[in-house]
Design a protein around this motif. Sequence first.
Motif, short mmCIF file in Angstrom:
data_model
loop_
_atom_site.label_atom_id
_atom_site.label_comp_id
_atom_site.label_asym_id
_atom_site.label_seq_id
_atom_site.Cartn_x
_atom_site.Cartn_y
_atom_site.Cartn_z
N ARG A 1 -13.73 36.68 -22.56
CA ARG A 1 -14.02 37.99 -23.14
C ARG A 1 -12.76 38.79 -23.42
NH1 ARG A 1 -19.07 39.94 -23.33
NH2 ARG A 1 -20.69 38.77 -22.27
N ASP A 2 -11.72 38.60 -22.60
CA ASP A 2 -10.50 39.39 -22.79
C ASP A 2 -9.58 38.80 -23.86
OD1 ASP A 2 -9.34 37.20 -21.57
OD2 ASP A 2 -8.73 38.28 -19.76
N GLY A 3 -10.01 37.71 -24.51
CA GLY A 3 -9.24 37.12 -25.59
C GLY A 3 -8.03 36.33 -25.14
N SER A 4 -7.92 36.06 -23.84
CA SER A 4 -6.75 35.36 -23.31
C SER A 4 -6.99 33.85 -23.24
CB SER A 4 -6.39 35.91 -21.93
OG SER A 4 -7.47 35.67 -21.04
N GLY A 5 -6.71 33.15 -24.31
CA GLY A 5 -6.80 31.70 -24.28
C GLY A 5 -8.20 31.16 -24.45
N ALA A 6 -8.53 30.16 -23.62
CA ALA A 6 -9.83 29.49 -23.71
C ALA A 6 -10.15 28.82 -22.38
CB ALA A 6 -9.80 28.45 -24.82
N ARG A 7 -11.39 28.37 -22.26
CA ARG A 7 -11.83 27.59 -21.12
C ARG A 7 -12.45 26.32 -21.70
NH1 ARG A 7 -11.59 31.91 -17.84
NH2 ARG A 7 -12.58 33.83 -18.47
N ALA A 8 -12.23 25.18 -21.07
CA ALA A 8 -12.81 23.93 -21.58
C ALA A 8 -13.20 23.02 -20.42
CB ALA A 8 -11.81 23.22 -22.48
N GLN A 9 -14.29 22.28 -20.64
CA GLN A 9 -14.76 21.33 -19.64
C GLN A 9 -15.22 20.06 -20.33
OE1 GLN A 9 -16.55 24.46 -19.93
NE2 GLN A 9 -14.94 25.38 -18.70
N VAL A 10 -14.92 18.93 -19.70
CA VAL A 10 -15.51 17.66 -20.09
C VAL A 10 -16.65 17.42 -19.12
CG1 VAL A 10 -15.15 15.17 -20.30
CG2 VAL A 10 -13.34 16.76 -21.01
N VAL A 11 -17.82 17.15 -19.66
CA VAL A 11 -19.00 16.95 -18.83
C VAL A 11 -19.61 15.59 -19.15
CG1 VAL A 11 -19.37 19.44 -18.68
CG2 VAL A 11 -20.61 18.14 -20.40
N ARG A 12 -20.35 15.03 -18.17
CA ARG A 12 -20.94 13.71 -18.36
C ARG A 12 -22.43 13.76 -18.05
NH1 ARG A 12 -17.47 9.26 -16.91
NH2 ARG A 12 -16.90 10.50 -15.10
N LEU B 1 -19.18 19.56 -28.35
CA LEU B 1 -18.94 18.26 -28.97
C LEU B 1 -19.52 17.20 -28.05
CD1 LEU B 1 -15.20 18.68 -30.02
CD2 LEU B 1 -17.23 18.96 -31.45
N ILE B 2 -20.40 16.34 -28.56
CA ILE B 2 -21.03 15.30 -27.74
C ILE B 2 -20.73 13.94 -28.35
CG2 ILE B 2 -23.20 14.37 -26.84
CD1 ILE B 2 -24.33 17.20 -26.89
N SER B 3 -20.31 13.01 -27.50
CA SER B 3 -20.09 11.62 -27.89
C SER B 3 -20.68 10.75 -26.79
CB SER B 3 -18.60 11.33 -28.07
OG SER B 3 -18.41 9.96 -28.39
N GLY B 4 -21.86 10.21 -27.04
CA GLY B 4 -22.51 9.37 -26.04
C GLY B 4 -22.83 10.15 -24.78
N GLU B 5 -22.26 9.71 -23.68
CA GLU B 5 -22.53 10.33 -22.38
C GLU B 5 -21.54 11.44 -22.02
OE1 GLU B 5 -25.41 9.32 -20.88
OE2 GLU B 5 -25.52 8.17 -22.73
N LEU B 6 -20.58 11.71 -22.90
CA LEU B 6 -19.58 12.74 -22.64
C LEU B 6 -19.74 13.91 -23.60
CD1 LEU B 6 -16.34 10.61 -22.18
CD2 LEU B 6 -17.72 11.68 -20.40
#
Length: 121
Positions: free
Chosen positions: A89-100, A76-81
């Motif tokens: 791979r093991d199906g345990s949850g998720a990983r997420a990052q906010v990048v600029r 998901l991109i909004s402007g500079e973010l």
Amino acid sequence: MTERNKAHKPEDLTRLFVERANAKDAEGLAQLYEEDAVMAYPPGRQTVGRAAIQHLWEEALPHMPQFEPEEPLPTLISGELALTSTPPRDGSGARAQVVRRQPDGTWLRVLDQPEFVTPTG
């Protein structure tokens, strides 16, 4: 600081992370983060700032197994973010990052949540 490949799109950060982690390159991993980035790791704690993130990886990488690439979810991109994420791979949850987006057009992590875990207790 050694010159390394940079992320030219948000999704590049995940690939570069895996490459550098597998090379046990703590300095290279830290360069994927802004100077004042925040990483929610180790679980239940926060590591704040590029120097602290590098130190954490210097301590942790020698004890970690090889990382396997994970297929990213749509960015998901909004402007500079941007918000990037991958399902482990093991199906345990998720990983997420906010990048600029940086002034040179490359991308760095600002916020990194490498594991979502349900609190116990």
